[in-house]
Design an enzyme around this catalytic site. Structure first.
Site, PDB file in Angstrom:
ATOM      1  N   GLY A 135       0.797  -1.221   0.000  1.00 22.00           N
ATOM      2  CA  GLY A 135       0.000   0.000   0.000  1.00 22.00           C
ATOM      3  C   GLY A 135       0.828   1.269   0.000  1.00 22.00           C
ATOM      4  O   GLY A 135       0.437   2.285  -0.584  1.00 22.00           O
TER       5      GLY A 135
ATOM      6  N   ASN B 271      -8.225   3.460   8.159  1.00 21.29           N
ATOM      7  CA  ASN B 271      -7.592   2.357   8.891  1.00 21.29           C
ATOM      8  C   ASN B 271      -7.751   2.462  10.403  1.00 21.29           C
ATOM      9  O   ASN B 271      -7.692   1.459  11.102  1.00 21.29           O
ATOM     10  CB  ASN B 271      -6.103   2.255   8.530  1.00 21.29           C
ATOM     11  CG  ASN B 271      -5.407   3.592   8.469  1.00 21.29           C
ATOM     12  OD1 ASN B 271      -5.838   4.480   7.737  1.00 21.29           O
ATOM     13  ND2 ASN B 271      -4.355   3.761   9.234  1.00 21.29           N
TER      14      ASN B 271
ATOM     15  N   GLN C 286      -7.630  -1.072   3.263  1.00 25.09           N
ATOM     16  CA  GLN C 286      -8.449  -1.633   4.355  1.00 25.09           C
ATOM     17  C   GLN C 286      -9.706  -2.337   3.841  1.00 25.09           C
ATOM     18  O   GLN C 286     -10.319  -3.106   4.579  1.00 25.09           O
ATOM     19  CB  GLN C 286      -8.860  -0.525   5.340  1.00 25.09           C
ATOM     20  CG  GLN C 286      -7.701   0.024   6.162  1.00 25.09           C
ATOM     21  CD  GLN C 286      -7.161  -0.961   7.186  1.00 25.09           C
ATOM     22  OE1 GLN C 286      -7.900  -1.767   7.749  1.00 25.09           O
ATOM     23  NE2 GLN C 286      -5.868  -0.912   7.441  1.00 25.09           N
TER      24      GLN C 286
ATOM     25  N   SER D 289      -3.060  -4.165  -0.564  1.00 26.99           N
ATOM     26  CA  SER D 289      -1.875  -4.760   0.050  1.00 26.99           C
ATOM     27  C   SER D 289      -2.229  -6.126   0.620  1.00 26.99           C
ATOM     28  O   SER D 289      -3.155  -6.243   1.432  1.00 26.99           O
ATOM     29  CB  SER D 289      -1.410  -3.818   1.166  1.00 26.99           C
ATOM     30  OG  SER D 289      -0.293  -4.362   1.813  1.00 26.99           O
TER      31      SER D 289
ATOM     32  N   HIS E  81      -1.040  -8.209   2.816  1.00 30.65           N
ATOM     33  CA  HIS E  81      -0.972  -8.626   4.225  1.00 30.65           C
ATOM     34  C   HIS E  81      -2.176  -8.174   5.050  1.00 30.65           C
ATOM     35  O   HIS E  81      -2.305  -8.545   6.212  1.00 30.65           O
ATOM     36  CB  HIS E  81       0.345  -8.170   4.870  1.00 30.65           C
ATOM     37  CG  HIS E  81       0.476  -6.704   5.179  1.00 30.65           C
ATOM     38  ND1 HIS E  81       0.272  -6.210   6.444  1.00 30.65           N
ATOM     39  CD2 HIS E  81       0.806  -5.651   4.415  1.00 30.65           C
ATOM     40  CE1 HIS E  81       0.495  -4.891   6.437  1.00 30.65           C
ATOM     41  NE2 HIS E  81       0.821  -4.529   5.217  1.00 30.65           N
TER      42      HIS E  81
ATOM     43  N   THR F 122      12.822  -7.096 -10.123  1.00 27.40           N
ATOM     44  CA  THR F 122      12.443  -8.497 -10.317  1.00 27.40           C
ATOM     45  C   THR F 122      11.168  -8.808  -9.536  1.00 27.40           C
ATOM     46  O   THR F 122      11.061  -8.489  -8.353  1.00 27.40           O
ATOM     47  CB  THR F 122      13.595  -9.418  -9.853  1.00 27.40           C
ATOM     48  OG1 THR F 122      14.754  -9.055 -10.589  1.00 27.40           O
ATOM     49  CG2 THR F 122      13.276 -10.884 -10.074  1.00 27.40           C
TER      50      THR F 122
ATOM     51  N   CYS G  15       4.844   6.684  17.824  1.00 23.72           N
ATOM     52  CA  CYS G  15       5.996   7.141  18.598  1.00 23.72           C
ATOM     53  C   CYS G  15       7.055   7.630  17.631  1.00 23.72           C
ATOM     54  O   CYS G  15       7.445   6.904  16.724  1.00 23.72           O
ATOM     55  CB  CYS G  15       6.573   5.965  19.378  1.00 23.72           C
ATOM     56  SG  CYS G  15       6.114   6.020  21.084  1.00 23.72           S
TER      57      CYS G  15
HETATM   58  N1  PLP Z   1      -2.987   2.540   3.408  1.00 22.48           N
HETATM   59  C1  PLP Z   1      -3.702   2.120   4.468  1.00 22.48           C
HETATM   60  C2  PLP Z   1      -5.113   2.599   4.620  1.00 22.48           C
HETATM   61  C3  PLP Z   1      -3.146   1.251   5.405  1.00 22.48           C
HETATM   62  O1  PLP Z   1      -3.874   0.849   6.451  1.00 22.48           O
HETATM   63  C4  PLP Z   1      -1.802   0.826   5.224  1.00 22.48           C
HETATM   64  C5  PLP Z   1      -1.156  -0.052   6.218  1.00 22.48           C
HETATM   65  O2  PLP Z   1      -1.433   0.010   7.395  1.00 22.48           O
HETATM   66  C6  PLP Z   1      -1.097   1.291   4.100  1.00 22.48           C
HETATM   67  C7  PLP Z   1      -1.721   2.143   3.211  1.00 22.48           C
HETATM   68  C8  PLP Z   1       0.321   0.845   3.843  1.00 22.48           C
HETATM   69  O3  PLP Z   1       0.314  -0.455   3.345  1.00 22.48           O
HETATM   70  P1  PLP Z   1       1.643  -1.366   3.387  1.00 22.48           P
HETATM   71  O4  PLP Z   1       1.813  -1.810   4.786  1.00 22.48           O
HETATM   72  O5  PLP Z   1       1.334  -2.483   2.454  1.00 22.48           O
HETATM   73  O6  PLP Z   1       2.759  -0.533   2.882  1.00 22.48           O
END
Ligand code: PLP
Length: 375
Positions: free
Chosen positions: A69, A149, A177, A195, A197, A233, A320
């Site tokens: 992301g 998020n 999200q 993204s 994960h 790659t 932080c």
């Molecule tokens: N955008 C949003 C709304 C997200 O919640 C996040 C990750 O927390 C990202 C972008 C960034 O994604 P990535 O962790 O794949 O770089």
């Protein structure tokens, strides 16, 4: 561990790992190589791109694999502005975007760009009229996410997309999200990012859809990968895992959303009944997983710490940096008081959570809040 930080990342689904394994082991070839093993890897990437584009609702030639992301957001902001520099040097970015978007926009200020940040209303919703008011004749691009998020609040991206389209402004929609939870707003934006994960896929891989009519420059230069627009790659196992994870998420979306929503409702009902002085942050329509709560008289960091001691993982919206705790920019943009922002904790549920875990978290949370309030 009881893991209630699923908006941050999700565990890798074992079925997804199984599909990735051959490309992490025996089938390791570079997909750009001419030999048979290379062609086998290239076929895996082609199939993954095909699967993802069918789900997103776009053509496979308009989908590019990226590292996630953050890269998708950087590419959209910097690439769209570079391609549109003749049109103007102004950007419109919602004040609740992920730092990937906000920092990309701020980086461009060094090159003479002006950024207008659009605040949400008190419920966490970016009003389309506020976006319309912010657009100017020299606006090069606009970014408003599909859902936030921190709060999970879903944004009116169809209306915002229509406003941008009418104004001829490139519109990027961060779907990190919402991928696997809501349908992709593909017809309403010029580009969108996801993204893996966040939907039980691997970390370090994602994808960006870019409309064939959108003007955008590449961000990463080098080899001819991704049709010359994103060099490097290809992470073959990642691409395979991203597609397998999204396929799995979308197939069971209705069922998963209902299950996660039931966990969240049970959690919030019990917390609001058992603990006084609790406020839900983000009253707009929300994603099923998110519960962002503020606790009167508490510091969110202390709640996080006490829950962590009990093996419960949650998060606060604060970050932080250099030893200092920075307030959540999302809750601040919503106009919440400092004390409400400081006392916020984000609980995000996922497909592996259970009602027994919810009961345990409510009990531990009640005791943590009482302990902090006694001090
Ligand atoms: N955008 C949003 C709304 C997200 O919640 C996040 C990750 O927390 C990202 C972008 C960034 O994604 P990535 O962790 O794949 O770089």
């Amino acid at each position: 561990m009881i893991y209630l930080d699923n908006a941050s990342t999700t565990p890798l689904d074992s079925g997804v790992l199984e599909k990735m394994m051959p490309y992490l082991t025996a089938s390791f070839a570079n997909p750009d190589s001419q030999h048979g093993a290379g062609r086998e890897a290239a076929l895996a990437v082609l199939n993954a791109r095909d699967t993802l584009s069918k789900i997103i609702g776009c053509k496979s030639e308009n989908l590019y694999f990226v590292s996630g992301g953050t890269e998708a957001g950087n590419w959209a902001v910097k690439g769209a502005c570079a391609a549109q520099s003749d049109a103007g040097r102004h950007l419109v970015v919602s004040a609740i975007e992920h730092p990937a978007l906000i920092e990309s926009a701020l980086d461009l200020r060094k090159f003479g760009y002006e950024v207008t940040f659009v605040n949400p209303d008190a419920d966490g919703v970016i009003q389309p009229s506020a976006v319309a008011d912010a657009l100017r004749g020299d606006t090069a691009m606009c970014a408003v996410m599909h859902a936030n998020n921190e709060t999970g609040v879903i944004q009116p991206v169809e209306e915002i997309g229509a406003i941008c389209k009418k104004a001829g402004v490139f519109y990027y929609c961060d779907c990190v999200q919402t991928a696997g939870v809501l349908p992709f707003p593909v017809g309403h934006c010029d580009a969108l990012g996801l993204s893996a994960h966040k939907f039980y896929g691997p970390k370090g891989v994602g994808a960006i859809y870019i409309s064939p009519t959108a003007k955008i420059n590449r961000l990463i230069s080098g080899g001819k990968q991704e049709r010359g627009l994103r060099a490097g790659t290809t992470f073959v196992a990642g691409a395979v895992g991203c597609a397998a994870a999204l396929e799995c998420a979308v197939k069971s979306a209705a069922e998963n959303n209902a299950a996660v929503s039931a966990l969240r409702s049970s959690f919030e009902d019990n917390v609001l009944r058992e603990i006084d002085g609790v406020h839900v942050n983000g009253a707009g329509a929300r994603l099923p997983a998110h519960s962002n709560l503020s606790f009167d008289g508490c510091d969110g960091e202390n709640i996080l710490f006490l829950l962590d001691m009990k093996g419960i993982a949650v998060s606060t919206g604060s970050a932080c940096s250099a030893g200092a705790v920075k307030q959540s920019h999302v809750l601040k943009a919503m106009g919440l008081s400092d004390s409400r922002i400081r006392s916020a904790v984000r609980f995000t549920f996922g497909k592996y959570n259970t009602f027994e875990e919810v009961d345990e978290v409510v009990a531990e949370l009640k005791s943590a809040v009482a302990k902090i309030r006694r001090c």
